[in-house]
Design an enzyme around this catalytic site. Structure first.
Site, short mmCIF file in Angstrom:
data_model
loop_
_atom_site.label_atom_id
_atom_site.label_comp_id
_atom_site.label_asym_id
_atom_site.label_seq_id
_atom_site.Cartn_x
_atom_site.Cartn_y
_atom_site.Cartn_z
N MET A 103 98.07 94.34 79.77
CA MET A 103 97.70 92.98 79.19
C MET A 103 97.12 93.25 77.77
O MET A 103 97.38 92.56 76.86
CB MET A 103 96.43 92.23 79.90
CG MET A 103 96.06 90.80 79.59
SD MET A 103 97.52 89.77 79.28
CE MET A 103 97.30 88.82 80.94
N LYS A 106 58.51 100.58 96.06
CA LYS A 106 58.58 101.60 97.30
C LYS A 106 57.16 101.31 97.93
O LYS A 106 57.27 101.38 99.14
CB LYS A 106 58.70 103.15 96.49
CG LYS A 106 58.90 103.98 97.77
CD LYS A 106 59.55 105.16 97.30
CE LYS A 106 59.79 106.35 98.47
NZ LYS A 106 60.23 107.65 97.96
N GLU A 159 77.73 102.08 93.11
CA GLU A 159 76.89 100.77 93.29
C GLU A 159 77.76 99.63 92.80
O GLU A 159 77.66 98.42 93.32
CB GLU A 159 75.64 100.83 92.70
CG GLU A 159 74.72 101.73 93.35
CD GLU A 159 74.92 103.18 93.18
OE1 GLU A 159 75.85 103.36 92.22
OE2 GLU A 159 73.88 104.07 93.59
N PHE A 216 60.03 108.36 87.33
CA PHE A 216 61.25 108.75 87.55
C PHE A 216 62.26 107.64 88.12
O PHE A 216 61.76 106.98 88.95
CB PHE A 216 61.08 110.17 88.57
CG PHE A 216 62.77 110.37 88.75
CD1 PHE A 216 63.62 110.93 88.23
CD2 PHE A 216 62.96 110.47 90.19
CE1 PHE A 216 64.82 111.64 88.45
CE2 PHE A 216 64.24 110.87 90.74
CZ PHE A 216 65.03 111.51 89.66
N GLN A 217 63.23 107.36 87.42
CA GLN A 217 64.24 106.54 87.76
C GLN A 217 63.80 105.12 87.73
O GLN A 217 64.33 104.07 88.67
CB GLN A 217 65.06 106.92 89.15
CG GLN A 217 65.76 107.94 89.12
CD GLN A 217 66.60 108.23 90.47
OE1 GLN A 217 66.29 107.80 91.51
NE2 GLN A 217 68.03 109.02 90.14
#
Ligand SMILES: Cc1cc2nc3c(=O)[nH]c(=O)nc-3n(C[C@H](O)[C@H](O)[C@H](O)COP(=O)(O)OP(=O)(O)OC[C@H]3O[C@@H](n4cnc5c(N)ncnc54)[C@H](O)[C@@H]3O)c2cc1C
Ligand SMILES: Cc1ncc(C[n+]2csc(CCOP(=O)(O)OP(=O)(O)O)c2C)c(N)n1
Ligand SMILES: [Mg+2]
Length: 576
Positions: A487, A175, A63, A125-126
């Site tokens: 760097m 949802k 993501e 959940f999640q």
């Protein structure tokens, strides 16, 4: 497609749709044709409804990639980029990409699913509080738990992302809101007109003071920043520079806002800017800052920054004015609009003496430039980037990662046009280049797109090679492979007695890695092989990866150590 869809969506009478369908219908109405995302349980209703809408979804591999792709899309096109993710880990994976967009003021809208409203707050959940997590790195965010609120929220998100100082907005939709139904009326969901900040008023007095300062200046410099590109003020800046014969110094994110080939273009300012640019700023009697925020990479220590200069700041965000550098005249507004008001007050000006002084300060520095060093056969990153610039005629979109190669890209690829350098400036996010380039390619399918990445940063998001293959797009990838987190190694060399702790880097064989993805590639070791390799990549029908094995312990010069003054530069060791 976007325009037609918009008209249809706006003219339709209210239709009963599910919340999930409303998400897409609203995006379609906003003119969106392309989104980047990754599915999961809490966003599944939205994915299920996608097939009914003329929007292309690119499946990313992480993501973070979706957010960077949306960001690259926005930087290349000037439109809003869209990223989609599920709840919990999907949403948290977006965060680095959102923060990257926030620090560089990039308009993206991220849509996340969340658990049903009935279980919000129960550690379902999640479930994560993604609006809480992203509060400091978004311009605004929402939790939406009713289908009827989805269209107004998304439309408002688009308005917020684009108006004033652009930035990322997150819309988190539960949802059950995606599954419920509601009337959809695109036109009725239009947000109230944007109310400009009360300070956004350019007063006659301020304009006159600014014009007066410009008329009287003997050693003026325009500081051209990213805001010029975001505003579309390139013509106005050009007119100001030419009319009053004012040299132009650019920030990293401002590169492309004023043509590199113009005789008044000095080059990049700041920590790795050309020494004559920083010297001109230190000697200037007037700085005209246009759409730039005096970042610490630009100013060095503030107490010694441009002490001889009066300062005019043209800036859309009032909170940026007098934040780092105290200014004499603040013109708070859109830089294009402000310059339109200012330009009629500016007449011809003879800047030749000042320009000659700056020119004279260039000569001695040029001989220390890597480009002008005798060709020892070794491959230097500067050679690679300079040849890519030469061979693409400067017409490619260059998307860089973060590190030494990023600075060499800024120094050795010369940009004539805005939106041709895409780079993470404020957050300095390694892993940005590959996904952002995918976004840029979707925004500008007819443009040649080059990734310039380090061996370190490339490995952070290399999984997006599969996205390239799945989408069948062509991007040219140049890995500047120095075997180090270069760097950081450079800072260790200069400031930590060459204690190269945790910077030597083992990498996979990048050509084999490309091959495993079905992507062609070549390793280049010698300067003599460089031009042919670049040509092979450019003419190959698909994405091509070039693995440039460059000098391992090269450093970016000049360099102003963090916290030092602009004139305290470390220069490339010369022969003298
Ligand atoms: C390794 C590394 C080294 C770096 N070295 C350098 C360096 O040497 N030199 C350098 O310049 N940078 C350097 N940077 C980048 C630096 O950190 C900043 O990101 C950069 O200087 C910011 O440029 P900016 O102020 O033009 O753009 P931004 O940070 O995007 O700021 C733009 C400003 O314009 C304003 N604005 C936006 N839209 C408008 C509008 N329509 N009208 C008016 N104003 C508007 C915004 O409010 C904001 O204040 C480096 C970054 C990294 C990662
Ligand atoms: C995500 C992230 N982690 C750490 C850093 C700190 N950092 C800045 S530059 C750099 C080294 C980059 O190495 P590489 O990608 O090989 O590029 P090079 O400097 O060698 O060109 C690191 C670790 C960062 N900018 N971003
Ligand atoms: Mg490296």
């Amino acid at each position: 497609m976007g325009k037609t869809a918009k008209t249809q969506a706006s003219n339709n009478p209210p239709t009963r749709l599910t919340g999930a369908e409303i998400v897409w219908a609203t995006l379609e109405g906003e003119g969106v044709t392309q989104v980047f995302g990754y599915p999961g349980g809490a966003i599944l209703p939205v994915y299920d409804a996608l097939r009914k809408f003329p929007i292309h979804h690119t499946l990313v591999r992480h993501e973070q990639g979706a957010a960077h792709m949306a960001d690259g899309y926005a930087r290349a096109s000037g439109k809003v980029g869209v990223a989609i993710a599920t709840s919990g880990p999907g949403a948290t994976n977006l965060v680095t990409g959102i923060a990257t967009a926030m620090l560089d003021s990039i308009p993206i809208v991220c849509i996340t699913g969340n658990v049903s409203s009935k279980v919000l707050g129960t550690d379902a959940f999640q479930e994560v509080d993604i609006t809480g997590i992203t509060l400091p790195v978004t311009k605004h965010n929402f939790v939406i738990s009713r289908a009827e609120d989805i269209a107004p929220a998304i439309r408002y998100a688009f308005q917020i992302a684009q108006t004033g100082r652009p930035g990322p907005v997150l819309v988190d939709i539960t949802k059950d809101a995606q599954q419920a139904t509601a009337d959809f009326d695109f036109a009725a969901a239009k947000p109230r007109p944007h109310r400009p900040h009360p300070m956004l008023k350019v007063e006659e007095q301020g304009l006159e003071q600014a014009a007066e300062l410009i008329r009287n200046a003997k050693r003026p410099v325009i500081l051209a920043g990213h805001g010029i590109i975001e505003s579309g003020a390139e013509k106005q800046v050009y007119a100001l520079a030419e009319r009053a014969q004012i040299p132009v110094a650019l920030t990293l994110l401002g590169l492309g806002s004023f043509p590199a080939s113009h005789s008044l273009n000095l080059g990049m300012m700041g920590m790795h800017g050309e020494s004559w640019v920083n010297q001109a700023i230190q000697e200037a009697d007037l700085l005209i800052a246009c759409g730039m925020r005096f970042d610490d990479r630009v100013t060095g220590t503030l107490s010694t920054y441009a002490t001889k200069a009066k300062k005019i700041h043209i800036e859309v965000d009032p909170s940026e004015v007098n934040k780092n550098v105290k200014v004499d005249v603040a013109l708070v507004g859109d830089v294009r609009e402000v310059l339109e008001l200012l330009l009629p007050r500016i007449s011809g000006h003879d800047g030749s003496a000042w320009i000659k002084t700056i020119e004279a300060s260039k000569g001695e520095v040029a001989v220390r430039d890597i480009k002008n060093l005798p060709d020892s056969g070794h491959l230097y990153a500067a050679h690679v980037i300079n040849d890519i610039w030469r061979m693409t005629g400067g017409n490619a979109i260059l998307v860089t990662d973060v590190g030494q190669h990023q600075m060499w890209a800024a120094q050795y690829y010369h940009h004539e046009q805005p939106r041709t350098l895409i780079t993470s400036g404020g957050l300095g996010t390694m892993g940005f280049a590959l996904p952002a380039a995918i976004g840029a390619k979707f925004a500008c399918p007819d443009k040649e797109v080059w990734v310039i990445a380090g061996d370190g940063g490339f490995q952070m998001t290399a999984a997006e090679l599969s996205t390239i293959v799945q989408e069948g797009i062509k991007i040219n990838i140049a890995i500047i492979n120095n075997g180090y987190l270069g760097m950081v190694r450079q800072w260790q060399e200069f400031f930590y007695e060459r204690n190269y702790e945790a910077t030597p880097l083992v990498s996979p064989d990048f050509v084999k890695l490309a091959d495993a993805h079905g992507i062609q590639g070549l390793t280049v070791r010698m300067r003599t092989e460089l031009a042919e390799a670049v040509d092979t990549a450019r003419t190959a029908p698909g994405t091509f990866l070039l693995n440039f094995k460059v000098e391992k312990e090269d450093s970016v010069y000049p360099m102003i150590p963090a916290g030092s003054s602009l004139h305290e530069m470390i220069r490339r060791p010369g022969k003298d």
